[in-house]
Write an enzyme that holds these catalytic residues in place. Structure first.
Site, short mmCIF file in Angstrom:
data_model
loop_
_atom_site.label_atom_id
_atom_site.label_comp_id
_atom_site.label_asym_id
_atom_site.label_seq_id
_atom_site.Cartn_x
_atom_site.Cartn_y
_atom_site.Cartn_z
N GLU A 45 42.19 11.76 90.12
CA GLU A 45 42.53 13.19 90.10
C GLU A 45 41.30 14.09 90.19
O GLU A 45 41.20 15.11 89.52
CB GLU A 45 43.38 13.54 88.87
CG GLU A 45 44.80 13.03 88.97
CD GLU A 45 45.83 13.88 88.23
OE1 GLU A 45 45.68 15.12 88.24
OE2 GLU A 45 46.76 13.30 87.67
N HIS A 265 43.93 12.82 79.78
CA HIS A 265 43.84 11.37 79.59
C HIS A 265 42.58 11.05 78.80
O HIS A 265 41.65 11.87 78.76
CB HIS A 265 43.77 10.65 80.94
CG HIS A 265 45.06 10.62 81.69
ND1 HIS A 265 45.72 9.46 82.02
CD2 HIS A 265 45.83 11.62 82.18
CE1 HIS A 265 46.83 9.73 82.68
NE2 HIS A 265 46.92 11.05 82.79
#
Length: 395
Positions: A45, A265
């Site tokens: 990402e 995350h």
């Protein structure tokens, strides 16, 4: 020869305009990585080229070799940084990857897949894979389950067919699947990978972790323990001993001077010790074989159910085409008689006709081109699974 290899992985959550606090977090990630001595970094990402360049320039002294995997409309978001020379790279884009009209999810636009960088550590090749599977947006009604299962099998086959039994392979990334999910079993067992988590007693939650300040945006409840969907896996060279020297969280709790987490995350770090002079004592071949067979049988069933559902979906869309076409004809014939003449009536007529026409085009696209692409993609995965399953059963 023996050497240690340290691997860092993080989903950076760098979606332009949507992710929170991207400039602050990306700058902090780049600063942290520049100060560390990791051998390999796998990031997911990193959707903006400027963010990739920021990190690349910041870590140049410690990690002079890097590669970004360009794909799709906005890029795969995947990149690898290495202390050692990258001598080969390859990217495999998955055949099924979400839906173009699901703009709110956006996975299709990334052209997701699995990336490989082969690095040279001394005289040994190390295959480093990174991937970011399709997200699970609704666990109770997962419309992307078949897509993710096919992606998992494609990834497993890609690893198996692009690596030599005499090379070490490392897989690090956001697999968007939990350890007890069938998609993870396929990725782990079909190519014969080991999970670094198995060498640590405490399970490390990597998404919606309790300490993460972004968890309440997606967590099912304030008391939910979090999910483990990010992994570092490895495949030892045939007959060679590989020991997990360290495995755990890799980042400080918060960006220095703020109450912000580095991402939604958690980052993971693993240190592998590879000793080519020591032989492996792994005698679990039959157990792994059973796990492979079970995972493949479940995956084939998922594909068959998805193909059945696609037939029903195509039928519903066909009804939609017929209904929209009749609506177009009815408005073309009846509307001029019902509405008085004038600019307002003419404008309403044009907007209504245009809306119906666009709906008709979209439905036709979905039941022809897109339907065939999705059916072929899932069928290809299913046939590959069946071929692998037959080989295992007949071995």
């Amino acid at each position: 020869m023996a050497f240690n290899l340290s691997i860092f992985t993080l989903n950076c959550w760098g979606i332009p305009f949507l992710s929170k606090d991207v400039p602050v977090r990306m700058n902090a990630i780049a600063n942290f990585l520049a100060q560390c001595s990791f051998d390999v970094i796998c990031l997911q990402e990193v959707w903006s080229n400027s963010d990739y360049e920021l990190i690349k320039n910041r870590v140049q002294d410690n990690l002079p070799y890097s590669h970004y995997f360009h794909s799709g409309v906005i890029g795969s978001g995947l990149c690898i940084f290495s202390r050692y020379p990258i001598i080969d790279s390859l990217f495999h884009q998955w055949a099924v990857n979400g839906y173009v009209h699901k703009i709110q999810h956006g996975d299709w636009f990334g052209g997701k897949g699995v990336g490989l960088c082969r690095i040279l550590v001394g005289e040994h090749h190390v295959n480093v894979y990174t991937a970011h599977l399709h997200a699970e947006y609704d666990r109770e009604n997962d419309e992307y389950l078949a897509h993710r299962v096919v992606q998992a099998f494609d990834t497993a086959q890609f690893i198996k067919l692009s690596s030599s039994p005499h090379e070490i392979s490392v897989v690090a990334g956001d697999l968007n699947t939990e350890p007890y999910d069938n998609a993870f079993h396929i990725i782990k067992h079909v190519p014969g990978l080991h999970d670094c988590q198995d060498y640590k007693s405490e399970e490390l939650m990597t998404n919606e972790a309790k300490s993460n300040n972004y968890r309440l945006m997606t967590a099912a409840s304030p008391t939910a323990p979090g999910k483990r969907i990010d992994f570092i896996l490895f495949k030892p060279p045939q007959g060679v001993s590989v020991d997990v020297r360290d495995f755990g969280y890799a980042l400080p709790g918060k960006v220095e001077g703020t109450d912000l987490s580095y991402s939604d995350h958690e980052a993971l770090l693993a240190v592998l010790s590879i000793n080519f002079s020591m032989k492996s004592d792994d005698n679990k071949v039959s157990e792994v074989q059973t796990l492979r067979v079970n995972a493949l049988e479940k995956a084939i069933n998922v594909c068959e159910e998805a193909l059945h559902d696609l037939k029903q979906k195509q039928l519903r869309l066909t009804y939609g085409v017929v209904f929209t076409l009749l609506a177009l004809l009815a408005t073309h014939i009846l509307l001029p008689k019902l509405l008085p003449d004038g600019p307002l009536a003419t404008g309403f007529n044009v907007v209504l006709h245009l809306s119906l026409l666009l709906t008709e085009v979209f439905l036709l696209f979905m039941i022809t081109i897109w339907h065939r692409m999705e059916v072929n993609g899932i069928n290809a995965g299913k046939l590959g699974m069946q071929l692998t399953l037959d080989k295992l059963i007949n071995a």
